[in-house]
Design a protein around this motif. Sequence first.
Motif, PDB file in Angstrom:
ATOM      1  N   MET A 196       0.848  -1.167   0.000  1.00 50.57           N
ATOM      2  CA  MET A 196       0.000   0.000   0.000  1.00 50.57           C
ATOM      3  C   MET A 196       0.903   1.242   0.000  1.00 50.57           C
ATOM      4  N   SER A 197       0.663   2.149  -0.936  1.00 49.39           N
ATOM      5  CA  SER A 197       1.477   3.367  -0.987  1.00 49.39           C
ATOM      6  C   SER A 197       0.989   4.354   0.075  1.00 49.39           C
ATOM      7  N   ILE A 198       1.830   5.320   0.367  1.00 50.17           N
ATOM      8  CA  ILE A 198       1.517   6.262   1.435  1.00 50.17           C
ATOM      9  C   ILE A 198       0.627   7.398   0.934  1.00 50.17           C
ATOM     10  N   ASP A 199      -0.121   7.989   1.841  1.00 52.72           N
ATOM     11  CA  ASP A 199      -0.977   9.125   1.553  1.00 52.72           C
ATOM     12  C   ASP A 199      -0.205  10.383   1.937  1.00 52.72           C
ATOM     13  N   VAL A 200       0.445  11.001   0.960  1.00 51.97           N
ATOM     14  CA  VAL A 200       1.322  12.143   1.218  1.00 51.97           C
ATOM     15  C   VAL A 200       0.555  13.308   1.838  1.00 51.97           C
ATOM     16  N   GLU A 201      -0.655  13.542   1.377  1.00 49.95           N
ATOM     17  CA  GLU A 201      -1.447  14.650   1.925  1.00 49.95           C
ATOM     18  C   GLU A 201      -1.740  14.432   3.409  1.00 49.95           C
ATOM     19  N   ALA A 202      -2.081  13.207   3.792  1.00 51.74           N
ATOM     20  CA  ALA A 202      -2.340  12.902   5.205  1.00 51.74           C
ATOM     21  C   ALA A 202      -1.055  13.045   6.025  1.00 51.74           C
ATOM     22  N   TYR A 203       0.068  12.606   5.474  1.00 50.86           N
ATOM     23  CA  TYR A 203       1.356  12.767   6.152  1.00 50.86           C
ATOM     24  C   TYR A 203       1.661  14.246   6.358  1.00 50.86           C
ATOM     25  N   TYR A 204       1.380  15.055   5.335  1.00 52.93           N
ATOM     26  CA  TYR A 204       1.648  16.487   5.421  1.00 52.93           C
ATOM     27  C   TYR A 204       0.845  17.108   6.561  1.00 52.93           C
ATOM     28  N   ARG A 205      -0.433  16.758   6.640  1.00 53.10           N
ATOM     29  CA  ARG A 205      -1.280  17.310   7.706  1.00 53.10           C
ATOM     30  C   ARG A 205      -0.808  16.846   9.084  1.00 53.10           C
ATOM     31  N   ARG A 206      -0.476  15.569   9.202  1.00 50.32           N
ATOM     32  CA  ARG A 206      -0.132  15.027  10.515  1.00 50.32           C
ATOM     33  C   ARG A 206       1.304  15.331  10.923  1.00 50.32           C
ATOM     34  N   TYR A 207       2.249  15.169  10.006  1.00 51.19           N
ATOM     35  CA  TYR A 207       3.666  15.265  10.355  1.00 51.19           C
ATOM     36  C   TYR A 207       4.343  16.556   9.906  1.00 51.19           C
ATOM     37  N   GLY A 208       3.619  17.411   9.180  1.00 52.63           N
ATOM     38  CA  GLY A 208       4.200  18.676   8.730  1.00 52.63           C
ATOM     39  C   GLY A 208       4.815  19.493   9.858  1.00 52.63           C
ATOM     40  N   PRO A 209       4.104  19.674  10.982  1.00 49.19           N
ATOM     41  CA  PRO A 209       4.693  20.454  12.084  1.00 49.19           C
ATOM     42  C   PRO A 209       5.982  19.838  12.639  1.00 49.19           C
ATOM     43  N   GLN A 210       6.032  18.512  12.727  1.00 50.77           N
ATOM     44  CA  GLN A 210       7.230  17.835  13.213  1.00 50.77           C
ATOM     45  C   GLN A 210       8.388  18.053  12.241  1.00 50.77           C
ATOM     46  N   VAL A 211       8.128  17.915  10.945  1.00 45.79           N
ATOM     47  CA  VAL A 211       9.164  18.115   9.934  1.00 45.79           C
ATOM     48  C   VAL A 211       9.644  19.568   9.975  1.00 45.79           C
ATOM     49  N   LEU A 212       8.722  20.505  10.109  1.00 46.97           N
ATOM     50  CA  LEU A 212       9.098  21.914  10.170  1.00 46.97           C
ATOM     51  C   LEU A 212       9.964  22.197  11.398  1.00 46.97           C
ATOM     52  N   ARG A 213       9.622  21.604  12.548  1.00 49.25           N
ATOM     53  CA  ARG A 213      10.446  21.784  13.759  1.00 49.25           C
ATOM     54  C   ARG A 213      11.865  21.291  13.522  1.00 49.25           C
TER      55      ARG A 213
ATOM     56  N   PHE B 155       8.425  16.814   1.535  1.00 45.98           N
ATOM     57  CA  PHE B 155       7.184  16.222   1.037  1.00 45.98           C
ATOM     58  C   PHE B 155       7.210  16.030  -0.477  1.00 45.98           C
ATOM     59  N   VAL B 156       8.001  16.827  -1.176  1.00 47.50           N
ATOM     60  CA  VAL B 156       8.216  16.582  -2.612  1.00 47.50           C
ATOM     61  C   VAL B 156       8.936  15.249  -2.787  1.00 47.50           C
ATOM     62  N   GLN B 157       9.907  14.976  -1.922  1.00 43.97           N
ATOM     63  CA  GLN B 157      10.609  13.684  -1.971  1.00 43.97           C
ATOM     64  C   GLN B 157       9.623  12.535  -1.729  1.00 43.97           C
ATOM     65  N   LEU B 158       8.723  12.739  -0.781  1.00 47.81           N
ATOM     66  CA  LEU B 158       7.707  11.711  -0.525  1.00 47.81           C
ATOM     67  C   LEU B 158       6.847  11.473  -1.762  1.00 47.81           C
ATOM     68  N   LEU B 159       6.429  12.557  -2.409  1.00 47.07           N
ATOM     69  CA  LEU B 159       5.629  12.414  -3.631  1.00 47.07           C
ATOM     70  C   LEU B 159       6.398  11.665  -4.709  1.00 47.07           C
ATOM     71  N   ARG B 160       7.664  12.010  -4.843  1.00 46.07           N
ATOM     72  CA  ARG B 160       8.497  11.407  -5.877  1.00 46.07           C
ATOM     73  C   ARG B 160       8.638   9.894  -5.679  1.00 46.07           C
ATOM     74  N   TYR B 161       8.753   9.461  -4.425  1.00 50.75           N
ATOM     75  CA  TYR B 161       9.018   8.042  -4.152  1.00 50.75           C
ATOM     76  C   TYR B 161       7.865   7.327  -3.456  1.00 50.75           C
ATOM     77  N   GLN B 162       6.674   7.922  -3.442  1.00 49.96           N
ATOM     78  CA  GLN B 162       5.580   7.361  -2.659  1.00 49.96           C
ATOM     79  C   GLN B 162       5.222   5.934  -3.058  1.00 49.96           C
ATOM     80  N   GLY B 163       5.364   5.572  -4.300  1.00 44.69           N
ATOM     81  CA  GLY B 163       5.048   4.213  -4.722  1.00 44.69           C
ATOM     82  C   GLY B 163       6.006   3.179  -4.162  1.00 44.69           C
ATOM     83  N   ALA B 164       7.243   3.586  -3.867  1.00 40.44           N
ATOM     84  CA  ALA B 164       8.256   2.660  -3.370  1.00 40.44           C
ATOM     85  C   ALA B 164       8.314   2.623  -1.843  1.00 40.44           C
TER      86      ALA B 164
END
Length: 161
Positions: A1-18, A38-47
Amino acid sequence: MSIDVEAYYRRYGPQVLRRCRFLLRDEEKAVDAMHDVFVQLLRYQGALKDAAPSSLLHRISTTVCLNRLRGARRRPEDREDELVLQIASADDTESRASARGMLDRLFGRVPASSRDIAVLHLVDGMTLEETAREVGLSVSGVRKRLRALTSVLQELELEAA
């Protein structure tokens, strides 16, 4: 199952920004770096697998920020930046190598997830509860891992003395 980048952005964006703020020490650069993560996540989300997202994003954000710092060191934006970078990189090479060796020995003796726990709690300043939630352990499990790290570090210090 590939990842949901948008959901990751909403949930983990603040942690990544910190993390990006901590490493880059500049709000604008940190926001740019966070978006690159998150661009990297989009690029490799299938893998990528939807397992340990906090650890994955922590590694990606650290790599993105360190690459930006290395790039700035190679091509400073102005003369003052060049001087600051020369001063910052004039650290004692022997001390850095010794510390790096100690960390390698420390993290070689504990589970890999203990490194993530140590960084989240001790470096990023997350509470025990936040750290536990991010790594999927109980608070007592996080405490136990931190105590184990402290114990191994004390053993290493005794060996080095």
